[in-house]
Design a protein around this motif. Structure first.
Motif, PDB file in Angstrom:
ATOM      1  N   ASP A   6       0.860  -1.322  -0.008  1.00  0.00           N
ATOM      2  CA  ASP A   6      -0.161   0.112  -0.192  1.00  0.00           C
ATOM      3  C   ASP A   6       0.919   1.122   0.116  1.00  0.00           C
ATOM      4  N   ARG A   7       1.063   1.901  -1.071  1.00  0.00           N
ATOM      5  CA  ARG A   7       1.664   3.041  -1.151  1.00  0.00           C
ATOM      6  C   ARG A   7       0.943   4.306  -1.519  1.00  0.00           C
ATOM      7  N   ARG A   8      -0.336   4.196  -1.369  1.00  0.00           N
ATOM      8  CA  ARG A   8      -1.339   5.421  -1.355  1.00  0.00           C
ATOM      9  C   ARG A   8      -0.831   6.606  -0.549  1.00  0.00           C
ATOM     10  N   LEU A   9      -0.942   7.728  -1.001  1.00  0.00           N
ATOM     11  CA  LEU A   9      -0.756   9.016  -0.298  1.00  0.00           C
ATOM     12  C   LEU A   9      -1.919   9.045   0.652  1.00  0.00           C
ATOM     13  N   ASN A  10      -1.689   9.800   1.820  1.00  0.00           N
ATOM     14  CA  ASN A  10      -2.816   9.940   2.624  1.00  0.00           C
ATOM     15  C   ASN A  10      -3.811  10.849   2.139  1.00  0.00           C
ATOM     16  N   PRO A  11      -5.074  10.446   2.111  1.00  0.00           N
ATOM     17  CA  PRO A  11      -6.264  11.140   1.819  1.00  0.00           C
ATOM     18  C   PRO A  11      -6.366  12.633   2.568  1.00  0.00           C
ATOM     19  N   LYS A  12      -7.091  13.319   2.128  1.00  0.00           N
ATOM     20  CA  LYS A  12      -7.308  14.679   2.946  1.00  0.00           C
ATOM     21  C   LYS A  12      -7.982  14.446   4.219  1.00  0.00           C
ATOM     22  N   ASP A  13      -7.522  15.065   5.241  1.00  0.00           N
ATOM     23  CA  ASP A  13      -7.923  14.906   6.673  1.00  0.00           C
ATOM     24  C   ASP A  13      -8.292  13.316   7.171  1.00  0.00           C
ATOM     25  N   LYS A  14      -7.613  12.553   6.611  1.00  0.00           N
ATOM     26  CA  LYS A  14      -7.630  11.315   6.914  1.00  0.00           C
ATOM     27  C   LYS A  14      -6.093  10.721   7.283  1.00  0.00           C
ATOM     28  N   SER A  15      -6.048   9.638   7.831  1.00  0.00           N
ATOM     29  CA  SER A  15      -4.560   9.104   7.981  1.00  0.00           C
ATOM     30  C   SER A  15      -4.877   7.297   7.747  1.00  0.00           C
ATOM     31  N   LEU A  16      -3.964   6.993   7.157  1.00  0.00           N
ATOM     32  CA  LEU A  16      -3.905   5.588   7.017  1.00  0.00           C
ATOM     33  C   LEU A  16      -2.998   5.047   7.880  1.00  0.00           C
ATOM     34  N   GLY A  17      -3.555   4.066   8.847  1.00  0.00           N
ATOM     35  CA  GLY A  17      -2.801   3.655   9.705  1.00  0.00           C
ATOM     36  C   GLY A  17      -1.451   2.945   9.726  1.00  0.00           C
ATOM     37  N   ASN A  18      -1.185   2.198   8.669  1.00  0.00           N
ATOM     38  CA  ASN A  18       0.103   1.533   8.229  1.00  0.00           C
ATOM     39  C   ASN A  18       1.343   2.451   7.929  1.00  0.00           C
ATOM     40  N   ARG A  19       0.661   3.468   7.292  1.00  0.00           N
ATOM     41  CA  ARG A  19       1.765   4.457   6.938  1.00  0.00           C
ATOM     42  C   ARG A  19       1.966   5.365   8.052  1.00  0.00           C
ATOM     43  N   GLN A  20       1.350   5.897   9.080  1.00  0.00           N
ATOM     44  CA  GLN A  20       1.555   6.581  10.139  1.00  0.00           C
ATOM     45  C   GLN A  20       2.375   5.412  10.981  1.00  0.00           C
ATOM     46  N   ARG A  21       1.972   4.319  11.044  1.00  0.00           N
ATOM     47  CA  ARG A  21       3.086   3.650  11.933  1.00  0.00           C
ATOM     48  C   ARG A  21       4.400   3.417  11.338  1.00  0.00           C
ATOM     49  N   PHE A  22       4.515   3.122  10.041  1.00  0.00           N
ATOM     50  CA  PHE A  22       5.998   3.268   9.396  1.00  0.00           C
ATOM     51  C   PHE A  22       6.912   4.691   9.654  1.00  0.00           C
ATOM     52  N   LEU A  23       5.948   5.647   9.825  1.00  0.00           N
ATOM     53  CA  LEU A  23       6.832   6.895   9.743  1.00  0.00           C
ATOM     54  C   LEU A  23       7.226   6.993  11.228  1.00  0.00           C
ATOM     55  N   LYS A  24       6.461   6.381  11.908  1.00  0.00           N
ATOM     56  CA  LYS A  24       6.685   6.485  13.630  1.00  0.00           C
ATOM     57  C   LYS A  24       8.142   5.584  13.717  1.00  0.00           C
ATOM     58  N   ARG A  25       8.038   4.427  13.305  1.00  0.00           N
ATOM     59  CA  ARG A  25       9.014   3.651  13.492  1.00  0.00           C
ATOM     60  C   ARG A  25      10.248   4.305  12.962  1.00  0.00           C
ATOM     61  N   ALA A  26      10.327   4.747  11.476  1.00  0.00           N
ATOM     62  CA  ALA A  26      11.337   5.297  11.178  1.00  0.00           C
ATOM     63  C   ALA A  26      12.147   6.380  12.032  1.00  0.00           C
ATOM     64  N   ARG A  27      11.264   7.330  12.589  1.00  0.00           N
ATOM     65  CA  ARG A  27      11.727   8.454  13.082  1.00  0.00           C
ATOM     66  C   ARG A  27      12.236   7.865  14.517  1.00  0.00           C
ATOM     67  N   GLU A  28      11.916   7.018  15.305  1.00  0.00           N
ATOM     68  CA  GLU A  28      12.190   6.378  16.478  1.00  0.00           C
ATOM     69  C   GLU A  28      13.727   6.012  16.049  1.00  0.00           C
ATOM     70  N   GLU A  29      13.864   5.305  14.969  1.00  0.00           N
ATOM     71  CA  GLU A  29      15.072   4.552  14.457  1.00  0.00           C
ATOM     72  C   GLU A  29      16.007   5.701  14.490  1.00  0.00           C
ATOM     73  N   LEU A  30      15.840   6.721  13.693  1.00  0.00           N
ATOM     74  CA  LEU A  30      16.617   7.916  13.286  1.00  0.00           C
ATOM     75  C   LEU A  30      17.154   8.537  14.601  1.00  0.00           C
ATOM     76  N   LYS A  31      15.923   8.716  15.537  1.00  0.00           N
ATOM     77  CA  LYS A  31      16.506   9.320  16.944  1.00  0.00           C
ATOM     78  C   LYS A  31      17.464   8.476  17.793  1.00  0.00           C
ATOM     79  N   ARG A  32      17.174   6.971  17.650  1.00  0.00           N
ATOM     80  CA  ARG A  32      18.180   6.269  18.423  1.00  0.00           C
ATOM     81  C   ARG A  32      19.662   6.227  17.821  1.00  0.00           C
ATOM     82  N   ALA A  33      19.588   6.310  16.505  1.00  0.00           N
ATOM     83  CA  ALA A  33      20.946   6.629  15.883  1.00  0.00           C
ATOM     84  C   ALA A  33      21.669   7.791  16.004  1.00  0.00           C
ATOM     85  N   ILE A  34      21.025   8.811  16.124  1.00  0.00           N
ATOM     86  CA  ILE A  34      21.509  10.341  16.355  1.00  0.00           C
ATOM     87  C   ILE A  34      22.125  10.272  17.761  1.00  0.00           C
TER      88      ILE A  34
END
Length: 437
Positions: A6-34
């Protein structure tokens, strides 16, 4: 069977759960690496680009795959030498293999690298830090005001009377109301005096004299009714506060450079100063740094002299506070600058001077500073001895009285480089919201 990602962009005023979880995981990994890079490297290196390694598991996305232990599938395996048509094949055991198996023994995990810019690094590094809520001047918000002329007003303070505008209004009113002039009244008075001086006045002169006296009396009454300056004429200079963007800050670095402060203590102090400077640099457009070092005398110096020049002598901490107060009054007025101060010391001070330091902070400096941080550098062996904040040197005990009265004053102890970042988070951590009861 195809895999669906699923690579769809977020619809307006909505949030795709799997995409939000992916962004959260990536941000936590970046913070840990820094955090790992900052912990193993120098704090000054934070202000630069970074190569960040991130495990592949941190960017995995949901996919659809056929279950390995159920269902029927037909496919051709080229080069088959073991099975013939009609043979029954065992199903693959449940669970997938390790991702990215290495060439050697054991399991490994794939990683990829990318470059974070300086701004992205600082965004992650300071993401959960904030200036103290109780004293901060919000960045680029109008927190300071300057009086600006804004015309005239009919009311105001006597010290703001505009004499020129008041006299202009008075002159126009006197002309409009035909207020008798002094020359006109003096001419009538002179004519009356001439007629009264004649020894034998005729009837016509007597009648003329009566008319002149009556006219003079009317003019005097009219002159009294129409004052020279009436309250309606008075105008005051009007001022209104003009908001000024307060996006400038000055950072005072105070440090004891006497013999008791060795290279270890100076290195820890420098790390804390650099971290504070990086933090303030993200909050203000302009940052000035003032370095003040002291033994039994204090003086403003450049950065190289501050950290590396050697100086002998006793320790009188109040001289540094007096020098800081002098510099503020001469170059950094509090209404135009956000003033921050960081003081590093090993706690040594001459007898009787600690009370003087507390008095300077109470009476002068704390009213001018947005924030004042005192860091006492102790030996690692003293960590357990000074585990509580109540005991310590005379300077520590004197500063405790300031800490209890001023919310923009914070103090703590550090013993090793690993203590600096937790202490920094403690001093500048976000204040929890107060829940209403």
């Amino acid at each position: 069977m195809p895999n669906f990602i699923d690579r769809r962009l977020n619809p307006k005023d909505k949030s795709l759960g799997n995409r939000q979880r992916f962004l959260k995981r990536a941000r936590e990994e970046l913070k840990r690496a820094i955090k790992e890079q900052v912990k193993s490297g120098k704090i000054a290196d934070v202000d630069a680009d970074h190569n960040v390694s991130m495990p592949a598991r941190g960017v995995s996305e949901p996919t659809f795959q056929p279950a390995g232990d159920t269902g029927e599938r037909k496919y051709v395996l080229p080069g088959n030498r073991e099975f013939a048509a009609g043979d029954r094949l065992p199903k693959r055991a449940s669970g997938g293999g390790a991702t990215g198996a290495g060439a050697g023994t054991g399991r490994s995990e794939d990683e990829f690298q990318f470059v974070l810019s300086r701004e992205e690094v600082l965004d992650l590094f300071f993401e959960d830090l904030e200036l103290p809520d109780m004293v901060k001047l919000n960045l680029k918000e109008s927190v300071a005001f300057k009086r600006r002329r804004a015309g005239f007003a009919a009311t105001g303070s006597p010290t703001n009377i505009n004499v020129g505008r008041t006299m202009r209004n008075s002159f126009g009113r006197r002309i409009a109301l035909h207020r008798p002039g002094r020359k006109e009244m003096e001419a009538i008075a002179a004519e009356i005096a001439r007629l009264e001086a004649e020894p034998k006045a005729s009837t016509k002169d007597q009648q003329r004299l009566g008319e002149l006296r009556e006219a003079l009396e009317k003019l005097e009454r009219r002159r009294r009714r129409i004052p020279y300056v009436d309250p309606v004429d008075i105008r005051f200079n009007r001022f209104e506060p003009q908001p000024l963007p307060n996006a400038s800050a000055v950072m005072f670095c105070l440090m004891d450079v006497s013999a008791s402060m060795g290279e270890r203590e100076k290195d820890l102090a420098k790390r804390f100063f650099v971290l504070l400077h990086l933090f303030l640099k993200r909050r203000y457009d302009r940052i000035d740094i003032v370095f003040i070092r002291h033994t039994d005398e204090a003086g403003e110096v450049d950065e190289n002299t501050f950290f590396y020049s050697k100086q002998s002598g006793g320790t009188i901490v109040s001289t540094a506070l007096e020098e800081m107060l002098r510099v503020i009054r001469e170059r950094y007025p509090a209404r135009e600058w956000n003033i921050y101060a960081a003081q590093a010391s090993d706690g040594e001070n001459i007898s009787g001077d600690s009370e003087r330091c507390a008095s300077l902070l109470h009476d002068d400096l704390m009213r001018l500073c947005q924030y004042y941080a005192y860091v006492e550098i102790i030996d690692e062996r003293e960590t357990e001895i000074f585990g509580t904040t109540d005991n310590g040197t005379s300077l520590w005990r004197a500063y405790r009285t300031v800490d209890g009265e001023w919310p923009n004053f914070q103090m703590t102890r550090i013993a090793k480089p690993a203590d600096i970042y937790p202490v920094f988070r403690k001093l500048f951590g976000k204040q929890p919201a107060v829940q209403a009861r």
